[in-house]
Design a protein around this motif. Structure first.
Motif, PDB file in Angstrom:
ATOM      1  N   LEU A 231       0.716  -1.003   0.095  1.00 30.90           N
ATOM      2  CA  LEU A 231       0.033   0.030   0.080  1.00 30.90           C
ATOM      3  C   LEU A 231       0.693   1.302   0.136  1.00 30.90           C
ATOM      4  O   LEU A 231       1.687   1.541   0.999  1.00 30.90           O
ATOM      5  CB  LEU A 231      -0.818   0.090   1.229  1.00 30.90           C
ATOM      6  CG  LEU A 231      -2.027  -1.367   1.488  1.00 30.90           C
ATOM      7  CD1 LEU A 231      -2.740  -1.224   2.640  1.00 30.90           C
ATOM      8  CD2 LEU A 231      -2.873  -1.261   0.203  1.00 30.90           C
ATOM      9  N   MET A 232       0.517   1.994  -0.829  1.00 26.25           N
ATOM     10  CA  MET A 232       1.285   3.353  -0.999  1.00 26.25           C
ATOM     11  C   MET A 232       0.437   4.581  -1.132  1.00 26.25           C
ATOM     12  O   MET A 232       0.063   4.850  -2.190  1.00 26.25           O
ATOM     13  CB  MET A 232       2.443   3.315  -2.351  1.00 26.25           C
ATOM     14  CG  MET A 232       3.216   2.142  -2.181  1.00 26.25           C
ATOM     15  SD  MET A 232       4.327   1.795  -3.794  1.00 26.25           S
ATOM     16  CE  MET A 232       5.223   3.297  -3.782  1.00 26.25           C
ATOM     17  N   ASP A 233       0.117   5.123  -0.044  1.00 22.81           N
ATOM     18  CA  ASP A 233      -0.713   6.365   0.288  1.00 22.81           C
ATOM     19  C   ASP A 233      -2.043   5.874  -0.265  1.00 22.81           C
ATOM     20  O   ASP A 233      -2.747   6.446  -1.007  1.00 22.81           O
ATOM     21  CB  ASP A 233      -0.286   7.510  -0.621  1.00 22.81           C
ATOM     22  CG  ASP A 233       0.850   8.462   0.104  1.00 22.81           C
ATOM     23  OD1 ASP A 233       1.261   8.188   1.260  1.00 22.81           O
ATOM     24  OD2 ASP A 233       1.177   9.319  -0.580  1.00 22.81           O
ATOM     25  N   GLU A 234      -2.359   4.591   0.352  1.00 24.29           N
ATOM     26  CA  GLU A 234      -3.624   3.988   0.095  1.00 24.29           C
ATOM     27  C   GLU A 234      -4.586   3.332   1.255  1.00 24.29           C
ATOM     28  O   GLU A 234      -3.741   3.309   2.382  1.00 24.29           O
ATOM     29  CB  GLU A 234      -3.460   2.631  -0.878  1.00 24.29           C
ATOM     30  CG  GLU A 234      -2.863   2.914  -1.972  1.00 24.29           C
ATOM     31  CD  GLU A 234      -2.582   1.809  -2.956  1.00 24.29           C
ATOM     32  OE1 GLU A 234      -3.389   0.892  -3.287  1.00 24.29           O
ATOM     33  OE2 GLU A 234      -1.182   1.379  -2.908  1.00 24.29           O
ATOM     34  N   THR A 235      -5.723   3.789   1.231  1.00 23.26           N
ATOM     35  CA  THR A 235      -6.500   3.208   2.297  1.00 23.26           C
ATOM     36  C   THR A 235      -7.515   2.266   1.852  1.00 23.26           C
ATOM     37  O   THR A 235      -8.364   2.478   0.867  1.00 23.26           O
ATOM     38  CB  THR A 235      -7.336   4.446   3.234  1.00 23.26           C
ATOM     39  OG1 THR A 235      -6.454   5.235   3.617  1.00 23.26           O
ATOM     40  CG2 THR A 235      -8.255   3.969   4.241  1.00 23.26           C
ATOM     41  N   ILE A 236      -7.510   1.077   2.386  1.00 25.28           N
ATOM     42  CA  ILE A 236      -8.686   0.116   1.928  1.00 25.28           C
ATOM     43  C   ILE A 236      -9.467  -0.550   2.995  1.00 25.28           C
ATOM     44  O   ILE A 236      -9.078  -0.124   4.457  1.00 25.28           O
ATOM     45  CB  ILE A 236      -7.810  -1.173   1.265  1.00 25.28           C
ATOM     46  CG1 ILE A 236      -6.926  -1.807   2.319  1.00 25.28           C
ATOM     47  CG2 ILE A 236      -7.044  -0.727   0.100  1.00 25.28           C
ATOM     48  CD1 ILE A 236      -6.157  -3.141   1.840  1.00 25.28           C
ATOM     49  N   LEU A 237     -10.531  -1.119   2.630  1.00 23.52           N
ATOM     50  CA  LEU A 237     -11.476  -1.773   3.811  1.00 23.52           C
ATOM     51  C   LEU A 237     -11.344  -3.174   3.534  1.00 23.52           C
ATOM     52  O   LEU A 237     -11.368  -3.719   2.577  1.00 23.52           O
ATOM     53  CB  LEU A 237     -12.946  -1.279   3.318  1.00 23.52           C
ATOM     54  CG  LEU A 237     -13.961  -1.943   4.233  1.00 23.52           C
ATOM     55  CD1 LEU A 237     -13.841  -1.594   5.720  1.00 23.52           C
ATOM     56  CD2 LEU A 237     -15.293  -1.969   3.689  1.00 23.52           C
TER      57      LEU A 237
END
Length: 356
Positions: A231-237
């Motif tokens: 993850l690179m500057d990412e937000t996941i559920l």
């Protein structure tokens, strides 16, 4: 200015190398073992710059190995040589006796440090998050620096230890490879990493060393094949249960502020990976529940922890800040010399208890 600074640093480094070489030469003369002075000094400086020489071409890799060990002797040799010089100057002790004592201490430290580096331990912690959810177990391990000295065998230890704990989630907060992913790929380390088992998967972020290698595309592809989602500057559920944010490393000057990555839903737990624990105020104020980092190595070799303690608010361990739980690991691997004094290679097992 950079050129002048580089020359200054090289001069200091060269001077320390000469000081150590002069002390070793003095002891070798005292025990009548000093030979071939020209070859001695050429060899010594080749070793002292070996880490950098080894980066020039794969065929020169043995220089990197020798140069990595030199960093250990550079630090502890310098400390011990200063003590030795004082003892010789102000006590009746002879150069032969004191020098033998210094060499013996270095050998013992090397043995102990190697054991601490290659014999990882498991740290356990339990945290409570005041949000609804089912309790879960998270394995956290940072700073593998997978490459020449931290290799496939060391990674196999991690996979075994992690799987034995039956985690729901595995987080790898940066410096997974040591600059280049080539050795990770060529030595089949991805096949080992694929064996990691976790209910919700394995996730990682880049550290500064992934940027130093300048092979980010190859790194991400290798991790994807190894079933590690970077993850690179990412937000996941994840699993409809929690949000997970992976930040770019500080090395990337264009990385987004954490406020831009905040999930809209505040009801679910929010976990964040940030390789360098440079700022705990921002995530704590934004409502992060669990924040994990690495990078510091806890100084790796005593007394370097005195430096990391001054640089970072939290340079090692687990601490609460507002309603956030922060964790900084000393790392499963090591950088430079494969030795640890005053720290251990480790993985963390975090049991998270949620409000019912």
């Amino acid at each position: 200015m950079r050129i002048l600074m580089g020359i200054f640093v090289l001069a200091i480094y060269g001077g320390i190398t000469f000081y150590l070489g002069w002390n070793l030469r003095t002891w070798l003369l005292a025990i009548q073992q000093f030979r071939w002075p020209i070859a001695y000094w050429i060899g010594l400086y080749a070793i002292s710059f070996g880490y950098f020489i080894g980066k020039l071409h794969p065929l020169l890799t043995p220089f990197s190995i020798v140069g990595s060990y030199w960093m250990f002797f550079l630090q502890y040799g310098l400390i011990l040589c200063v003590i030795a010089n004082l003892l010789i100057a102000f006590t009746p002790l002879t150069t032969k006796l004191v020098g033998t004592w210094v060499i013996s201490v270095l050998i013992v430290l090397l043995i102990v440090g190697t054991y601490f580096a290659y014999s990882p331990v498991i740290r356990n912690a339990t945290i409570e998050i005041d949000k609804p959810g089912e309790d879960m177990r998270v394995v956290v391990a940072s700073d593998f620096h997978l490459g020449v000295l931290s290799g496939k065998g060391h990674l196999e230890k991690f996979v075994q230890l992690s799987n034995e704990k039956n985690p729901d989630l595995v987080l790898l907060p940066g410096d997974i490879v040591d600059d280049s992913p080539k050795r990770f790929i060529n030595k089949g380390m991805g096949d080992v990493m694929q064996q990691l088992q976790a209910t919700y998967g394995v996730y990682g972020v880049p550290g500064n060393h992934e940027y130093y290698g300048n092979e980010m595309k190859q790194f991400r592809e290798a991790m994807e094949k190894a079933n590690v989602q970077i993850l690179m500057d990412e937000t996941i559920l994840v699993g409809e249960r929690f949000y997970l944010t992976g930040r770019e490393d500080l090395t990337n000057k264009n990385r987004l502020p954490l406020s831009k990555l905040k999930p809209e839903d505040n009801a679910l737990p929010w976990f964040v990976m940030n390789h360098t624990p440079n700022d705990l105020d921002e995530p704590a104020n934004l409502g992060v529940d669990f924040h994990v980092s690495g990078h510091t190595h806890k100084g790796q070799m005593w007394p370097n922890h005195l430096i990391t303690e001054r640089i970072f608010e939290l340079d090692y361990g687990q601490r609460g800040k507002n309603d956030m739980h922060a964790l900084v690991s000393s790392g499963f691997g090591f950088w430079g010399p494969p030795t640890r004094i005053g720290s251990r290679s480790e993985l963390w097992v975090i049991d998270i208890q949620f409000a019912k």
